[in-house]
Design a protein around this motif. Sequence first.
Motif, PDB file in Angstrom:
ATOM      1  N   ASP A   5       0.810  -1.223   0.000  1.00 51.28           N
ATOM      2  CA  ASP A   5       0.000   0.000   0.000  1.00 51.28           C
ATOM      3  C   ASP A   5       0.841   1.271   0.000  1.00 51.28           C
ATOM      4  OD1 ASP A   5       0.928  -0.479   2.524  1.00 51.28           O
ATOM      5  OD2 ASP A   5      -0.975  -0.138   3.560  1.00 51.28           O
ATOM      6  N   ARG A   7       3.298   4.145  -1.670  1.00 56.49           N
ATOM      7  CA  ARG A   7       3.311   4.708  -3.017  1.00 56.49           C
ATOM      8  C   ARG A   7       4.758   5.015  -3.413  1.00 56.49           C
ATOM      9  NH1 ARG A   7       0.386   8.782  -2.110  1.00 56.49           N
ATOM     10  NH2 ARG A   7      -1.623   7.860  -2.641  1.00 56.49           N
ATOM     11  N   THR A  47       5.549   1.185 -15.441  1.00 56.25           N
ATOM     12  CA  THR A  47       4.469   1.827 -14.669  1.00 56.25           C
ATOM     13  C   THR A  47       5.000   3.062 -13.946  1.00 56.25           C
ATOM     14  OG1 THR A  47       3.350  -0.303 -14.363  1.00 56.25           O
ATOM     15  CG2 THR A  47       2.768   1.481 -12.837  1.00 56.25           C
ATOM     16  N   ALA A  53       2.825   5.210  -8.237  1.00 56.90           N
ATOM     17  CA  ALA A  53       1.985   4.009  -8.188  1.00 56.90           C
ATOM     18  C   ALA A  53       2.206   3.304  -6.859  1.00 56.90           C
ATOM     19  CB  ALA A  53       2.323   3.078  -9.347  1.00 56.90           C
ATOM     20  N   THR A  54       1.171   2.627  -6.390  1.00 54.18           N
ATOM     21  CA  THR A  54       1.303   1.870  -5.151  1.00 54.18           C
ATOM     22  C   THR A  54       2.051   0.577  -5.415  1.00 54.18           C
ATOM     23  OG1 THR A  54      -0.765   0.670  -5.492  1.00 54.18           O
ATOM     24  CG2 THR A  54      -0.890   2.798  -4.333  1.00 54.18           C
ATOM     25  N   THR A  56       1.022  -2.335  -4.852  1.00 57.34           N
ATOM     26  CA  THR A  56       0.114  -3.269  -5.512  1.00 57.34           C
ATOM     27  C   THR A  56       0.075  -3.015  -7.011  1.00 57.34           C
ATOM     28  OG1 THR A  56      -1.255  -3.488  -3.536  1.00 57.34           O
ATOM     29  CG2 THR A  56      -2.282  -4.057  -5.642  1.00 57.34           C
ATOM     30  N   GLU A  57      -0.030  -1.758  -7.408  1.00 54.99           N
ATOM     31  CA  GLU A  57      -0.076  -1.418  -8.834  1.00 54.99           C
ATOM     32  C   GLU A  57       1.224  -1.750  -9.552  1.00 54.99           C
ATOM     33  OE1 GLU A  57      -3.146   2.383  -8.370  1.00 54.99           O
ATOM     34  OE2 GLU A  57      -0.974   2.673  -8.240  1.00 54.99           O
ATOM     35  N   LEU A  58       2.315  -1.810  -8.806  1.00 51.67           N
ATOM     36  CA  LEU A  58       3.610  -2.137  -9.399  1.00 51.67           C
ATOM     37  C   LEU A  58       3.883  -3.640  -9.389  1.00 51.67           C
ATOM     38  CD1 LEU A  58       5.726   0.702  -7.759  1.00 51.67           C
ATOM     39  CD2 LEU A  58       5.093   0.530 -10.167  1.00 51.67           C
ATOM     40  N   ASP A  86      -5.162   3.711   3.423  1.00 53.41           N
ATOM     41  CA  ASP A  86      -5.238   4.672   2.318  1.00 53.41           C
ATOM     42  C   ASP A  86      -4.877   6.092   2.773  1.00 53.41           C
ATOM     43  OD1 ASP A  86      -7.402   5.226   3.903  1.00 53.41           O
ATOM     44  OD2 ASP A  86      -8.905   5.118   2.295  1.00 53.41           O
TER      45      ASP A  86
END
Length: 449
Positions: A5, A7, A47, A53-54, A56-58, A86
Amino acid sequence: MTRADHRYALRTGVTCLTVPGGAVLLNPPHNEKLTGLTAPQSAALKTLNRGPATGTELGAESDSVAPLLDRLADAGWLQVTVRDGDRDLYTLRPFATPRARTAAGAARPLSKFTVIHRDSEGLVLEHPASWCDLRIHDPRLLALAAGADPAELGLPEHLSSQLAADLAWGGFTADPAAESGDFTTRSWSAPDLWFHRRSTLGSRTVTWDGFGPTKWAKDEFPQLPAQRPAYPGAPIALPVPDLESLRTGDPSLTAVLEDRRSCRAFDDAHPVTLDRLAELLYRTARTRAVESTPDGDELPSRPYPSGGSVHELELYPVARNVEGLAPGMYHYDSFEHVLRPVADADSPAVQRLLRTTTATLADAAEPQLLLLISARAGRVMWSYESVAYANTLKHVGVLMQTLYLAATAMGLGAVAQGFSDTAAFTTATGVDELEECNVGSIVIGTPAG
């Protein structure tokens, strides 16, 4: 520790060029080649190229991505925002190569050099010797300034531990006993170290962006005129010395350099005269000419140098015992070569200004003449970023030396002060200190003996 979580973003100024199976990180003059990348690692870098990006997104859940992110963060290529769910807590923003991480120990208080302040982006924790800034997003972290242990901030234990580790890694915390027990650390005050690091090139400032003569205000604010607005009192005309005679009659430069001494005892029975004051001011501080640039800037010329020829300094004679001049505070109009009254001799502020010299003079005497140096800050700050006040102090130094040498050539005594009463100066002049402030003082008179 990479967390899903948190960033991540490429540090400001970093470019990542990706090719099949590899990448190059660029931040001149530094670069790093990454080879043998897995498909998830390459995807994570692509990305990051698109923006923050978090984890997770990475794809931080990948066995290969998490170690890559940790490696890049530890090398200073990434800025990392630590989050509680968050909710953003803080961001580590590197601007230089990080120091090596060490084993986490007990949480320590903030270093005496660490400062929390607000800038255009919000609150930030800074240390002049750090390699990064810690951007504060959660107000709970402000309790650190009051000495709170990170564990007392109501954060989950793993985040409290990470905060303590990051504060130590960034050099924001210190052992108070070590800071007070070591001479080198103890001898530096926080303002002095901050001023030194913020007004010089170094790890934080490696380009000319936002540093030096950028003329940052040019498109937003008019430059202050070279000549200060006149004080309302009737001007006192000053005689002009014969410079041609002085060229041949003065002692040599070598003689005045070798003969210059600080004089702390003066002959009040034979005070300095108005004519001698006029000569000293003319020889050292008059405005000889003003050049106008195509952009409309006014660049004065005076006997001493000034960065960018802005000449922000002004002289204020404070007369206590000057033959031919009524006691009081005056402003020297260097354009017209006249004195203009500023404040009466019995003004409490003027009396305070004179009393500050007693610590400098022999037998706690008061001066025949005190020359106060002020700076019209906007003249230099309009052009210069980060180094404006540092430049002003350098200008004070060269004006001081010019006054010293001219006074020596004239047979006058002089002694500069390392301080003055800036509040009394502001009261006496009635001018906002942010517009014009006292930055130096020097005592002039007829030497005793």
